[in-house]
Design a protein around this motif. Structure first.
Motif, PDB file in Angstrom:
ATOM      1  N   THR A   2       0.853  -1.188   0.000  1.00 21.61           N
ATOM      2  CA  THR A   2       0.000   0.000   0.000  1.00 21.61           C
ATOM      3  C   THR A   2       0.886   1.234   0.000  1.00 21.61           C
ATOM      4  O   THR A   2       1.768   1.379   0.838  1.00 21.61           O
ATOM      5  CB  THR A   2      -0.909   0.027   1.241  1.00 21.61           C
ATOM      6  OG1 THR A   2      -1.758  -1.118   1.219  1.00 21.61           O
ATOM      7  CG2 THR A   2      -1.763   1.284   1.262  1.00 21.61           C
ATOM      8  N   VAL A   3       0.672   2.120  -0.954  1.00 18.93           N
ATOM      9  CA  VAL A   3       1.413   3.373  -1.037  1.00 18.93           C
ATOM     10  C   VAL A   3       0.526   4.488  -0.504  1.00 18.93           C
ATOM     11  O   VAL A   3      -0.642   4.618  -0.890  1.00 18.93           O
ATOM     12  CB  VAL A   3       1.855   3.676  -2.481  1.00 18.93           C
ATOM     13  CG1 VAL A   3       2.559   5.024  -2.558  1.00 18.93           C
ATOM     14  CG2 VAL A   3       2.777   2.580  -2.992  1.00 18.93           C
ATOM     15  N   HIS A   4       1.062   5.287   0.405  1.00 14.92           N
ATOM     16  CA  HIS A   4       0.318   6.356   1.056  1.00 14.92           C
ATOM     17  C   HIS A   4       0.594   7.690   0.364  1.00 14.92           C
ATOM     18  O   HIS A   4       1.748   8.050   0.132  1.00 14.92           O
ATOM     19  CB  HIS A   4       0.706   6.449   2.528  1.00 14.92           C
ATOM     20  CG  HIS A   4       0.378   5.219   3.306  1.00 14.92           C
ATOM     21  ND1 HIS A   4      -0.629   5.175   4.247  1.00 14.92           N
ATOM     22  CD2 HIS A   4       0.915   3.970   3.285  1.00 14.92           C
ATOM     23  CE1 HIS A   4      -0.696   3.972   4.774  1.00 14.92           C
ATOM     24  NE2 HIS A   4       0.240   3.214   4.204  1.00 14.92           N
ATOM     25  N   PHE A   5      -0.461   8.443   0.076  1.00  6.24           N
ATOM     26  CA  PHE A   5      -0.336   9.723  -0.620  1.00  6.24           C
ATOM     27  C   PHE A   5      -0.894  10.847   0.250  1.00  6.24           C
ATOM     28  O   PHE A   5      -1.883  10.669   0.971  1.00  6.24           O
ATOM     29  CB  PHE A   5      -1.092   9.694  -1.954  1.00  6.24           C
ATOM     30  CG  PHE A   5      -0.524   8.741  -2.963  1.00  6.24           C
ATOM     31  CD1 PHE A   5       0.449   9.157  -3.867  1.00  6.24           C
ATOM     32  CD2 PHE A   5      -0.950   7.425  -3.012  1.00  6.24           C
ATOM     33  CE1 PHE A   5       0.981   8.278  -4.796  1.00  6.24           C
ATOM     34  CE2 PHE A   5      -0.430   6.528  -3.944  1.00  6.24           C
ATOM     35  CZ  PHE A   5       0.543   6.967  -4.835  1.00  6.24           C
ATOM     36  N   ASP A   6      -0.254  12.009   0.146  1.00  6.48           N
ATOM     37  CA  ASP A   6      -0.741  13.187   0.858  1.00  6.48           C
ATOM     38  C   ASP A   6      -0.172  14.424   0.174  1.00  6.48           C
ATOM     39  O   ASP A   6       0.735  14.327  -0.660  1.00  6.48           O
ATOM     40  CB  ASP A   6      -0.338  13.149   2.328  1.00  6.48           C
ATOM     41  CG  ASP A   6      -1.243  14.024   3.202  1.00  6.48           C
ATOM     42  OD1 ASP A   6      -2.155  14.679   2.645  1.00  6.48           O
ATOM     43  OD2 ASP A   6      -1.048  14.055   4.424  1.00  6.48           O
ATOM     44  N   THR A  11      -1.447   0.688 -10.128  1.00  8.04           N
ATOM     45  CA  THR A  11      -2.624  -0.181 -10.212  1.00  8.04           C
ATOM     46  C   THR A  11      -2.909  -0.848  -8.869  1.00  8.04           C
ATOM     47  O   THR A  11      -3.940  -1.490  -8.710  1.00  8.04           O
ATOM     48  CB  THR A  11      -2.423  -1.277 -11.282  1.00  8.04           C
ATOM     49  OG1 THR A  11      -1.239  -2.026 -10.961  1.00  8.04           O
ATOM     50  CG2 THR A  11      -2.272  -0.656 -12.663  1.00  8.04           C
ATOM     51  N   GLY A  12      -1.993  -0.688  -7.907  1.00  7.29           N
ATOM     52  CA  GLY A  12      -2.155  -1.332  -6.606  1.00  7.29           C
ATOM     53  C   GLY A  12      -2.844  -0.440  -5.598  1.00  7.29           C
ATOM     54  O   GLY A  12      -3.382   0.633  -5.919  1.00  7.29           O
ATOM     55  N   ASN A  13      -2.859  -0.886  -4.328  1.00  5.24           N
ATOM     56  CA  ASN A  13      -3.511  -0.150  -3.245  1.00  5.24           C
ATOM     57  C   ASN A  13      -2.870   1.214  -3.059  1.00  5.24           C
ATOM     58  O   ASN A  13      -1.649   1.321  -2.914  1.00  5.24           O
ATOM     59  CB  ASN A  13      -3.427  -0.948  -1.943  1.00  5.24           C
ATOM     60  CG  ASN A  13      -4.365  -2.132  -1.947  1.00  5.24           C
ATOM     61  OD1 ASN A  13      -5.548  -2.001  -2.245  1.00  5.24           O
ATOM     62  ND2 ASN A  13      -3.843  -3.309  -1.636  1.00  5.24           N
ATOM     63  N   SER A  14      -3.701   2.241  -3.042  1.00 11.27           N
ATOM     64  CA  SER A  14      -3.235   3.622  -2.918  1.00 11.27           C
ATOM     65  C   SER A  14      -4.076   4.314  -1.849  1.00 11.27           C
ATOM     66  O   SER A  14      -5.261   4.591  -2.055  1.00 11.27           O
ATOM     67  CB  SER A  14      -3.363   4.359  -4.256  1.00 11.27           C
ATOM     68  OG  SER A  14      -2.649   3.668  -5.277  1.00 11.27           O
ATOM     69  N   MET A  15      -3.459   4.577  -0.714  1.00  7.80           N
ATOM     70  CA  MET A  15      -4.157   5.172   0.429  1.00  7.80           C
ATOM     71  C   MET A  15      -4.058   6.694   0.382  1.00  7.80           C
ATOM     72  O   MET A  15      -2.980   7.249   0.173  1.00  7.80           O
ATOM     73  CB  MET A  15      -3.545   4.636   1.724  1.00  7.80           C
ATOM     74  CG  MET A  15      -3.989   5.336   2.999  1.00  7.80           C
ATOM     75  SD  MET A  15      -5.709   4.996   3.450  1.00  7.80           S
ATOM     76  CE  MET A  15      -5.590   3.278   3.947  1.00  7.80           C
ATOM     77  N   HIS A  16      -5.196   7.371   0.590  1.00  6.29           N
ATOM     78  CA  HIS A  16      -5.208   8.834   0.602  1.00  6.29           C
ATOM     79  C   HIS A  16      -6.359   9.316   1.486  1.00  6.29           C
ATOM     80  O   HIS A  16      -7.080   8.508   2.095  1.00  6.29           O
ATOM     81  CB  HIS A  16      -5.326   9.392  -0.820  1.00  6.29           C
ATOM     82  CG  HIS A  16      -6.436   8.788  -1.630  1.00  6.29           C
ATOM     83  ND1 HIS A  16      -7.768   9.085  -1.421  1.00  6.29           N
ATOM     84  CD2 HIS A  16      -6.409   7.871  -2.646  1.00  6.29           C
ATOM     85  CE1 HIS A  16      -8.513   8.412  -2.287  1.00  6.29           C
ATOM     86  NE2 HIS A  16      -7.709   7.654  -3.030  1.00  6.29           N
ATOM     87  N   ALA A  36       1.469   8.654   5.845  1.00  6.55           N
ATOM     88  CA  ALA A  36       1.686   9.815   4.972  1.00  6.55           C
ATOM     89  C   ALA A  36       1.684  11.105   5.778  1.00  6.55           C
ATOM     90  O   ALA A  36       2.450  12.027   5.491  1.00  6.55           O
ATOM     91  CB  ALA A  36       0.609   9.863   3.890  1.00  6.55           C
ATOM     92  N   GLU A  37       0.821  11.180   6.797  1.00 10.38           N
ATOM     93  CA  GLU A  37       0.762  12.398   7.609  1.00 10.38           C
ATOM     94  C   GLU A  37       2.038  12.574   8.423  1.00 10.38           C
ATOM     95  O   GLU A  37       2.498  13.704   8.622  1.00 10.38           O
ATOM     96  CB  GLU A  37      -0.464  12.359   8.518  1.00 10.38           C
ATOM     97  CG  GLU A  37      -1.777  12.401   7.740  1.00 10.38           C
ATOM     98  CD  GLU A  37      -2.981  12.591   8.655  1.00 10.38           C
ATOM     99  OE1 GLU A  37      -2.791  12.733   9.864  1.00 10.38           O
ATOM    100  OE2 GLU A  37      -4.106  12.615   8.120  1.00 10.38           O
ATOM    101  N   ARG A  38       2.628  11.478   8.878  1.00 11.04           N
ATOM    102  CA  ARG A  38       3.911  11.585   9.588  1.00 11.04           C
ATOM    103  C   ARG A  38       5.017  12.049   8.645  1.00 11.04           C
ATOM    104  O   ARG A  38       5.894  12.837   9.025  1.00 11.04           O
ATOM    105  CB  ARG A  38       4.278  10.242  10.228  1.00 11.04           C
ATOM    106  CG  ARG A  38       3.424   9.872  11.432  1.00 11.04           C
ATOM    107  CD  ARG A  38       4.036   8.711  12.194  1.00 11.04           C
ATOM    108  NE  ARG A  38       4.094   7.499  11.409  1.00 11.04           N
ATOM    109  CZ  ARG A  38       3.132   6.582  11.363  1.00 11.04           C
ATOM    110  NH1 ARG A  38       2.023   6.760  12.070  1.00 11.04           N
ATOM    111  NH2 ARG A  38       3.258   5.498  10.632  1.00 11.04           N
ATOM    112  N   ASP A  39       4.993  11.550   7.411  1.00  8.34           N
ATOM    113  CA  ASP A  39       6.019  11.948   6.448  1.00  8.34           C
ATOM    114  C   ASP A  39       5.865  13.407   6.032  1.00  8.34           C
ATOM    115  O   ASP A  39       6.855  14.107   5.818  1.00  8.34           O
ATOM    116  CB  ASP A  39       5.965  11.043   5.209  1.00  8.34           C
ATOM    117  CG  ASP A  39       6.500   9.638   5.493  1.00  8.34           C
ATOM    118  OD1 ASP A  39       7.362   9.522   6.377  1.00  8.34           O
ATOM    119  OD2 ASP A  39       6.055   8.681   4.840  1.00  8.34           O
TER     120      ASP A  39
END
Length: 503
Positions: free
Chosen positions: A252-256, A301-306, A439-442
């Protein structure tokens, strides 16, 4: 008849609305004109009241938002003390500090001290007799950890020059690799400069003050900027490989994203990260244009958390996962400002699902039972439908154009309904986290930089910051200290995680 003055944009920006109330003379005129004139006057006043009520509601909603019920950062809460604890975390009931059974930590004695000082006994402390010839029975030991005197060590490299007795030509010995100037700083010291400025956000002037106080040596701001640029240039290929990995990985890749001022203009930092990688991109645009130029989510194409922001859903190929910490904060805000029974029950329901997953993991299972999923889905749908019944679509006033603004409960309900699979992604796949806190920590380090420095003076400086911060975050996630990673980059061999292809 009494009319409402048209609201101009400048007045809205000032928070003022030039609505003119009727004078006493206009009221008397309306009364003298009969019932229809009075009704028209009262209707105009009701329209004023409706506009003011909407404005007051919007302003009160804005004032009521804080880090516990919205996406605002904790730094925006200021010094105002909350009337009650609104944290979404529940108390564990344990006292603060180490718990019973904790091994504890202390400064341990070293088995190999760098220096030994012997303290002899000369006289008896009781009768004052001489002990110079008495044998030593035992040694008591105590150790002191202390810094040696800090100073820069200047190494002079001397290359011999010789003339050949056969041909008469001169030959000079080669200087060590990297020694190119008459006087220059070594990679270790330049790594320190970048470490202070980029890792700990110490401004350029104060880095120089640090060097003067600690090393008794003054360093120009240009030297620090040049050291930062050298690291950024070295780690840029690592950043490109990181981006490619984030595009292809099954994790899972986290986006922000977050605002950051560059050259007095608002820009946006876009982040993409996993448990072991971090990548930043600076862009003048926040929405789809900026996300496109960041170049990761459009190809995933995989899991993308936002955080459930609409532009993220512009990429249908990605498997979208929505942050439920954001949903819990929004539900907390709605319970305070627009109280309805479904809001608290939805918050409890999401937490209940999370607890069920945690229990399943402790039991060694990697998924919920089909019966559990069916029950949780049915309850979720029932709460959404109940909420929609209490918050119907706002009807468009006659003659009004453009997008019709809906109240906050309706906006959240629409997202919970339309993006159900993203909201409940953590229930269907245990590899998907419940929230987007990673993502929020980063992105938090970016806000800390902004809080200290205010802004970047150039686009190049912002780009250098993104490259170095992403590199340092990646190194630390993989157990490599920031200073060590910077020294490696200064020497031309940046740290690369073992799962990324080598340079």
């Amino acid at each position: 008849n009494f009319t409402i003055v048209k609201i101009d944009k400048a007045s809205q920006n000032r928070g003022m609305e030039p609505l003119r109330l009727p004078s006493e003379e206009e009221i008397r005129v309306a009364i003298s004109q009969g019932e229809e004139a009075v009704v028209s006057l009262i209707s105009s006043l009701l329209q004023i009241i409706a506009i003011q009520v909407a404005r007051i509601q919007a302003l009160e909603d804005q004032l009521a938002k804080n880090s516990s019920n919205s996406g605002k950062p904790p730094s925006s809460d200021g010094l105002k003390k909350a009337s009650r604890n609104r944290s979404l975390r529940k108390s564990s009931g344990k006292k603060s500090g180490a718990q019973p059974g904790h091994p504890g930590h202390r400064l341990e004695m070293s088995a190999n001290p760098n220096r030994i000082e012997r303290h002899p006994v000369h006289r008896c402390s009781h009768c004052q007799a001489s002990l110079e010839e008495a044998p030593v029975e035992r040694i008591e030991k105590r150790q002191e950890y202390e810094l040696p005197p800090l100073q820069l060590i200047v190494t002079e490299h001397q290359a011999e020059v010789k003339r050949c007795p056969c041909c008469g030509q001169t030959t000079q010995a080669e200087f060590p690799e990297g020694i190119t100037q008459l006087a220059q700083y070594g990679p270790g010291f330049k790594a320190w400069l970048t470490y202070l400025n980029q890792k700990h956000f110490i401004p350029l002037e104060r880095v120089n003050e640090f060097c003067e106080d600690v090393f008794h040596h003054s360093v120009g701001e240009g030297t620090i900027v040049e050291a930062n640029a050298q690291v950024a240039e070295t780690v840029e290929p690592v950043d490109e490989r990181t981006k490619q990995y984030l595009i292809e990985t099954e994790e899972t890749v986290h986006f922000d994203e977050s605002g950051l001022r560059v050259n007095q203009k608002l820009n946006w930092i876009h982040s993409a990260s996993t448990q072991r990688l971090t990548c930043y991109h600076i862009d003048p645009k926040r929405g789809q244009e900026g996300i496109d130029r960041a170049g990761i989510l459009p190809k995933r194409t995989g899991n993308s958390m936002h955080d459930d922001w609409k532009p993220y859903y512009s990429y249908p190929d990605a498997q979208h996962d929505a942050c439920n910490a954001h949903h819990l904060r929004e539900l907390a805000f709605l319970q305070e400002r627009y109280p309805q029974d479904w809001e608290g029950e939805m918050a409890k329901h999401l937490v209940t699902i999370k607890e069920a997953i945690e229990e399943a993991v402790t039991q060694g299972r990697d998924c919920l039972t089909a019966e559990q999923i069916t029950i949780f889905e049915a309850r979720y749908d029932e709460l959404v439908e109940r909420g929609l019944g209490l918050n119907p679509l706002t009807e468009r006033p006659p003659g009004k154009r453009g997008k019709l603004k809906q109240p906050p409960p309706k906006n959240l309900l629409d997202r919970l309904r339309d993006h159900k699979s993203a909201v409940l992604a953590f229930m269907y796949d245990f590899k998907v986290p419940f929230d987007n806190n990673l993502a929020e920590r980063d992105i938090r380090m970016v806000k800390l930089k902004q809080k200290i420095s205010g802004c970047f003076r150039s686009e190049e400086g912002a780009k250098v910051f993104c490259l170095i911060r992403g590199y340092l975050s990646t190194a630390q996630k993989n157990g490599v200290s920031a200073l060590e990673a910077l020294k490696m980059a200064m020497c031309g061999s940046p740290y690369i995680p073992d799962f990324l292809p080598a340079l």
